[in-house]
Write a protein that holds these residues in place. Structure first.
Motif, short mmCIF file in Angstrom:
data_model
loop_
_atom_site.label_atom_id
_atom_site.label_comp_id
_atom_site.label_asym_id
_atom_site.label_seq_id
_atom_site.Cartn_x
_atom_site.Cartn_y
_atom_site.Cartn_z
N GLU A 28 10.18 -4.81 -1.40
CA GLU A 28 10.00 -3.65 -0.52
C GLU A 28 9.89 -4.09 0.94
N LYS A 29 9.21 -5.20 1.18
CA LYS A 29 9.12 -5.72 2.54
C LYS A 29 10.50 -6.11 3.07
N ALA A 30 11.31 -6.69 2.21
CA ALA A 30 12.66 -7.09 2.63
C ALA A 30 13.50 -5.88 2.99
N TYR A 31 13.27 -4.78 2.28
CA TYR A 31 14.01 -3.55 2.58
C TYR A 31 13.55 -2.97 3.92
N LYS A 70 15.08 -12.47 6.16
CA LYS A 70 16.23 -12.85 5.33
C LYS A 70 15.76 -13.34 3.96
N LEU A 71 15.61 -12.42 3.04
CA LEU A 71 15.10 -12.75 1.72
C LEU A 71 16.24 -12.94 0.73
N GLU A 106 -1.36 2.05 -0.47
CA GLU A 106 -0.35 2.35 0.55
C GLU A 106 0.06 1.05 1.23
N ASP A 107 1.34 0.84 1.36
CA ASP A 107 1.83 -0.39 1.98
C ASP A 107 1.38 -0.48 3.43
N ASN A 108 1.00 -1.68 3.84
CA ASN A 108 0.61 -1.86 5.24
C ASN A 108 1.84 -1.84 6.13
N LEU A 109 1.63 -1.86 7.44
CA LEU A 109 2.70 -1.61 8.40
C LEU A 109 3.52 -2.84 8.76
N LEU A 110 2.96 -4.02 8.54
CA LEU A 110 3.61 -5.24 8.98
C LEU A 110 4.33 -5.93 7.82
N LEU A 111 5.16 -6.90 8.17
CA LEU A 111 5.80 -7.74 7.15
C LEU A 111 4.76 -8.57 6.41
N SER A 112 3.76 -9.06 7.11
CA SER A 112 2.73 -9.89 6.50
C SER A 112 1.67 -9.05 5.80
#
Length: 327
Positions: free
Chosen positions: A200-203, A209-210, A100-106
């Motif tokens: 996915e993080k960029a979305y 700004k990716l 499961e993807d984590n909640l933050l950008l990092s």
């Protein structure tokens, strides 16, 4: 400590590095029945810990490698083996790696030891263990070694030592090695999930700004580090990241028994990833360089009962060098 002479001697096909590297993930069927505990981090994210309890007073913290998880075959097999030897285990799924993807950008990177420290302290504060050991593989091994050296002055006495397997302790030179043609297939496998995660993080975070076109064109770790790791984690450049994240400068600071097992034929590793001088000069850091084993492989033959050399080696080090009671 003196460099340890290895007794690992596989049968003929397993003396091929690529064969040994790929055999475990493709053909071994190790699974472990975990109990998952999700913990909330200081920065309002979550980390998933997968436990396997047998009622021990010793806990082994397992840390997987790049894009791995608690389901990685080398994690499951070691967890099962350690359980059979009477030790509890917990796998630290790095952020974004638990399914499961984590909640933050990092997410995570090779040197993000603040997450290791957070998990270790959580375990010490919430579970009643007499001893905690850390075992890391590849990127997780780099985290293990860096953590034991970097946090040496504040480590609890309950942290008794560690084992690291197939570790690129010098990231700059290891990445040059990974870029060679012999590792092209592995790069493609890693990039398949890494690129998807970055996109996915960029979305999810449009403020990030990716340059998506550059992500698709990336063929080296350095390209993805420039696009994601450097800006997201605040490094000045990929070179700055390599220098700060590598565990090699921290080996001399390790003050409890710790073993590094790096196979001589590991195609991921450069010459700088075999720290003979550091081992010889240390009272606590041990180095073992088997002639064979590949990367996180160490398979011996086609017979499943013969393929526990790595698991046995890890537990023997715990028993003989850290004085952990093994059943």
């Amino acid at each position: 400590m003196p460099i340890i002479t290895s007794n690992f001697s596989p049968t003929l096909p397993f003396k091929n590095s690529h064969f040994n590297t790929m055999y475990r993930p493709l053909f071994m069927k190790d699974v472990c029945n975990y109990k998952r505990k999700r913990i909330t981090t200081w920065d309002k994210d979550f980390i998933d810990l997968d436990f396997s309890f047998v009622g021990s007073k010793t806990l082994v913290l397992l840390i997987h490698g790049l894009e791995g998880s608690s389901e990685s075959k080398y994690i499951a097999s070691n967890s099962n083996y350690l359980n059979k030897k009477g030790l509890d285990t917990v796998c630290f799924n790095l952020r974004s790696c638990s399914g499961e993807d984590n909640l933050l950008l990092s997410t995570y990177h090779s040197g993000k030891t603040e997450d290791v420290d957070f998990v270790v302290n959580y375990l010490l504060d919430n579970y009643n263990y007499d001893s905690v050991l850390i075992v890391g593989f590849s990127l997780g091994g780099n985290l293990t070694l860096k953590y034991l050296g970097e946090y040496q002055q504040t480590l609890s006495e309950k942290i008794k030592g560690g084992v690291a397997v197939s570790v690129p302790i010098d990231i700059a030179s290891a990445e040059i090695e990974m870029e060679k043609l012999k590792n092209k297939l592995y790069i493609e496998m890693f990039f398949k999930t890494m690129k998807n995660k970055i996109l996915e993080k960029a979305y999810k975070f449009p403020e990030y700004k990716l340059d998506k076109e550059q992500v698709f064109k990336a063929t080296k770790f350095k390209h993805l580090e420039h696009l994601y790791t450097v800006p997201v984690f605040g490094f000045k450049s990929p070179e700055d990241y390599w220098r700060k994240a590598s565990s090699k400068p921290y080996l001399a600071k390790i003050d409890r028994p710790t073993l590094l097992i790096n196979a001589k034929d590991d195609t991921f590793l450069s010459a700088e990833c075999y720290p003979r001088k550091e081992a010889i000069q240390s009272n606590y850091f041990y180095l073992e360089i088997p002639d064979y084993g590949g990367h996180c492989g160490f398979m011996s033959s086609f017979k499943p009962q013969d393929n526990n050399w790595l698991e046995e080696r890890i537990t023997r080090f715990m028993e003989e060098n850290i004085q952990i009671e093994i059943s």
